[in-house]
Design a protein around this motif. Structure first.
Motif, PDB file in Angstrom:
ATOM      1  N   ILE A 218     -56.172  75.371  72.212  1.00  0.00           N
ATOM      2  CA  ILE A 218     -57.113  74.278  71.580  1.00  0.00           C
ATOM      3  C   ILE A 218     -58.321  74.093  72.600  1.00  0.00           C
ATOM      4  O   ILE A 218     -59.425  74.318  72.407  1.00  0.00           O
ATOM      5  CB  ILE A 218     -56.620  73.023  71.173  1.00  0.00           C
ATOM      6  CG1 ILE A 218     -55.414  73.384  69.941  1.00  0.00           C
ATOM      7  CG2 ILE A 218     -57.721  72.027  70.812  1.00  0.00           C
ATOM      8  CD1 ILE A 218     -54.712  71.896  69.671  1.00  0.00           C
ATOM      9  N   LEU A 219     -58.015  73.802  73.862  1.00  0.00           N
ATOM     10  CA  LEU A 219     -58.830  73.584  74.907  1.00  0.00           C
ATOM     11  C   LEU A 219     -59.770  74.974  75.135  1.00  0.00           C
ATOM     12  O   LEU A 219     -60.952  74.927  75.656  1.00  0.00           O
ATOM     13  CB  LEU A 219     -58.057  73.079  76.126  1.00  0.00           C
ATOM     14  CG  LEU A 219     -57.934  71.744  76.239  1.00  0.00           C
ATOM     15  CD1 LEU A 219     -59.289  70.827  76.512  1.00  0.00           C
ATOM     16  CD2 LEU A 219     -57.091  71.292  75.167  1.00  0.00           C
ATOM     17  N   GLU A 220     -59.208  76.010  75.234  1.00  0.00           N
ATOM     18  CA  GLU A 220     -59.621  77.329  75.636  1.00  0.00           C
ATOM     19  C   GLU A 220     -60.784  77.386  74.460  1.00  0.00           C
ATOM     20  O   GLU A 220     -61.711  78.119  74.772  1.00  0.00           O
ATOM     21  CB  GLU A 220     -58.813  78.365  75.601  1.00  0.00           C
ATOM     22  CG  GLU A 220     -57.735  78.384  76.543  1.00  0.00           C
ATOM     23  CD  GLU A 220     -56.407  79.456  76.616  1.00  0.00           C
ATOM     24  OE1 GLU A 220     -56.499  80.160  75.501  1.00  0.00           O
ATOM     25  OE2 GLU A 220     -55.692  79.481  77.419  1.00  0.00           O
ATOM     26  N   ALA A 221     -60.403  77.335  73.178  1.00  0.00           N
ATOM     27  CA  ALA A 221     -61.533  77.396  72.169  1.00  0.00           C
ATOM     28  C   ALA A 221     -62.776  76.562  72.373  1.00  0.00           C
ATOM     29  O   ALA A 221     -63.870  76.893  72.092  1.00  0.00           O
ATOM     30  CB  ALA A 221     -60.842  77.214  70.683  1.00  0.00           C
ATOM     31  N   TRP A 222     -62.437  75.166  72.478  1.00  0.00           N
ATOM     32  CA  TRP A 222     -63.395  74.396  73.006  1.00  0.00           C
ATOM     33  C   TRP A 222     -64.296  74.732  74.223  1.00  0.00           C
ATOM     34  O   TRP A 222     -65.613  74.793  73.894  1.00  0.00           O
ATOM     35  CB  TRP A 222     -62.816  72.810  73.342  1.00  0.00           C
ATOM     36  CG  TRP A 222     -62.161  72.199  71.915  1.00  0.00           C
ATOM     37  CD1 TRP A 222     -62.208  72.320  70.862  1.00  0.00           C
ATOM     38  CD2 TRP A 222     -61.353  71.094  72.081  1.00  0.00           C
ATOM     39  NE1 TRP A 222     -61.521  71.483  69.874  1.00  0.00           N
ATOM     40  CE2 TRP A 222     -61.022  70.670  70.866  1.00  0.00           C
ATOM     41  CE3 TRP A 222     -61.008  70.200  73.316  1.00  0.00           C
ATOM     42  CZ2 TRP A 222     -60.295  69.414  70.498  1.00  0.00           C
ATOM     43  CZ3 TRP A 222     -60.225  69.033  73.036  1.00  0.00           C
ATOM     44  CH2 TRP A 222     -59.891  68.658  71.708  1.00  0.00           C
ATOM     45  N   ARG A 223     -63.693  75.243  75.120  1.00  0.00           N
ATOM     46  CA  ARG A 223     -64.368  75.817  76.096  1.00  0.00           C
ATOM     47  C   ARG A 223     -65.571  76.861  75.792  1.00  0.00           C
ATOM     48  O   ARG A 223     -66.690  76.598  76.084  1.00  0.00           O
ATOM     49  CB  ARG A 223     -63.464  76.151  77.368  1.00  0.00           C
ATOM     50  CG  ARG A 223     -64.148  76.781  78.594  1.00  0.00           C
ATOM     51  CD  ARG A 223     -63.032  77.698  79.274  1.00  0.00           C
ATOM     52  NE  ARG A 223     -62.451  78.882  78.536  1.00  0.00           N
ATOM     53  CZ  ARG A 223     -61.512  79.417  79.012  1.00  0.00           C
ATOM     54  NH1 ARG A 223     -60.800  79.036  79.932  1.00  0.00           N
ATOM     55  NH2 ARG A 223     -61.373  80.370  78.044  1.00  0.00           N
ATOM     56  N   ASP A 224     -64.734  77.675  75.093  1.00  0.00           N
ATOM     57  CA  ASP A 224     -65.740  78.918  74.646  1.00  0.00           C
ATOM     58  C   ASP A 224     -66.663  78.464  73.599  1.00  0.00           C
ATOM     59  O   ASP A 224     -67.986  79.146  73.831  1.00  0.00           O
ATOM     60  CB  ASP A 224     -64.724  80.087  74.071  1.00  0.00           C
ATOM     61  CG  ASP A 224     -63.827  80.351  75.204  1.00  0.00           C
ATOM     62  OD1 ASP A 224     -63.741  80.352  76.389  1.00  0.00           O
ATOM     63  OD2 ASP A 224     -62.627  80.947  75.049  1.00  0.00           O
TER      64      ASP A 224
END
Length: 271
Positions: A218-224
Motif C-alpha cells: 500500500i505504501l509503495e503504491a502511494w509513494r509511486d
C-alpha cells in the motif's frame, strides 16, 4: 467533471491498480463481518460507488451470492479491467461509467450502497453522501470507508513520520479541495442527514493483523502515485517524500517494527 476529480492523474496511474489490490487484501478480512451484519433482502441490489478496478465489487458479489451488484466509476481503464477480471461473475456483477455525484438511478433503488476509499479524494463529500443516501432504499444501508490521514502511525526514526503526515495531509487537501480527515467527520455528516443506526468501526491494518508485504505494498503504491503531487502541493519535496515513504516501508518490513493504519468503516440506515 475535472473540478470534481482533482486526483484524476493518480486515479488513472498504474500504481492505483496495485493500491486497490493491496488495500482490498489488507482490509476485506476484517470488513466482511461488518457487511454480514446488515439485514438485507434475500436477493439484494447492491451499488459499489467509485468501484475502481472492481476489487470490492467482486468481493461483494461473492459474499452475497444471490445479489445483483453494480459497480460505477469514471475511470474507463479501471472499468475495462474490472469487466475482464470478473467476467465469471457476470451478469450478476456489472460495471458502468457513472459519476457518484449524479448516480443514474431512481430514488431508493439499492438495498446496500457501498463507497470505499473514495470520499477523501473528492471535493464536496457531503453532496456525494447525500446522493448515495438518495439511491438507497428505505431501511437500506450505507457502508462507507472514509479514509483519515491522521490515523497513520509509524515508528519514529531519522525522518519523523509525524512531521510528514502533519505537513502533507493539510496542504494536500488544501491544494485539491478535498478532506483528508473525512473519516472523523463522517459521523457528523450522517447525523445531520438524520440517518439511523450510525456506527463507526475500525479495520486495523497493522503489522500484526496484516501480512507485512501487503501493508508495505500500500505504501509503495502511494509513494509511486503521489510523490510528484506531494512535491507540488506541500512543503515536502518529491525527493523527501520518497525518502519518507521508503523509511515507512522499511518500518513495516522490519520483523521487529510496528506500524498501524486505522481505517474507519462508517455505516448507517436510511429511515
Amino acid at each position: 467533471m475535472t473540478d470534481l476529480n482533482p486526483q484524476a492523474k493518480q486515479m488513472a496511474d498504474e500504481s492505483m491498480v496495485r493500491n486497490l489490490d493491496a488495500q482490498a487484501r489488507a482490509i476485506w478480512p476484517q470488513e466482511m463481518p461488518l457487511l454480514q451484519r446488515y439485514a438485507l433482502t434475500a436477493e439484494p441490489y447492491i451499488l459499489d460507488a467509485g468501484c475502481g478496478t472492481g476489487e470490492g465489487s467482486s468481493r461483494l458479489a461473492k459474499l452475497f451470492p444471490r445479489a445483483q451488484v453494480l459497480g460505477v466509476d469514471i475511470v474507463d481503464k479501471h472499468l475495462e479491467l474490472a469487466r475482464v477480471r470478473y467476467e465469471n461473475l457476470a451478469p450478476r456483477l456489472t460495471f458502468e461509467h457513472q459519476s457518484i455525484f449524479e448516480i443514474q438511478g431512481a430514488d431508493h433503488s439499492f438495498d446496500l450502497t457501498v463507497c470505499r476509499h473514495v470520499l477523501h479524494s473528492i471535493p464536496r463529500a457531503e453532496r456525494v453522501i447525500a446522493e448515495l443516501a438518495r439511491v438507497t432504499r428505505r431501511r437500506g444501508y450505507l457502508h462507507l470507508i472514509p479514509e483519515d490521514y491522521g490515523m497513520l502511525h509509524f515508528q519514529r526514526a531519522a525522518l519523523d513520520p509525524l512531521d510528514f503526515w502533519y505537513q502533507v495531509a493539510p496542504n494536500f487537501e488544501k491544494g485539491t479541495g478535498t478532506d483528508l480527515f473525512i473519516g472523523r467527520h463522517a459521523f457528523r455528516i450522517l447525523s445531520a442527514m438524520a440517518l439511523e443506526e450510525i456506527k463507526v468501526d475500525y479495520v486495523v491494518v497493522d503489522t500484526l493483523r496484516v501480512p507485512r508485504e501487503t501493508f508495505a505494498a500500500i505504501l509503495e503504491a502511494w509513494r509511486d502515485g503521489y510523490a510528484d503531487s506531494i512535491g507540488e502541493l506541500t512543503p515536502i519535496s518529491r525527493e523527501s517524500a520518497v525518502a519518507y515513504f521508503n523509511q515507512m516501508i522499511a518500518n513495516i518490513l522490519d520483523p521487529r517494527g510496528y506500524a498501524v493504519w486505522m481505517v474507519p468503516v462508517v455505516s448507517a440506515r436510511v429511515p
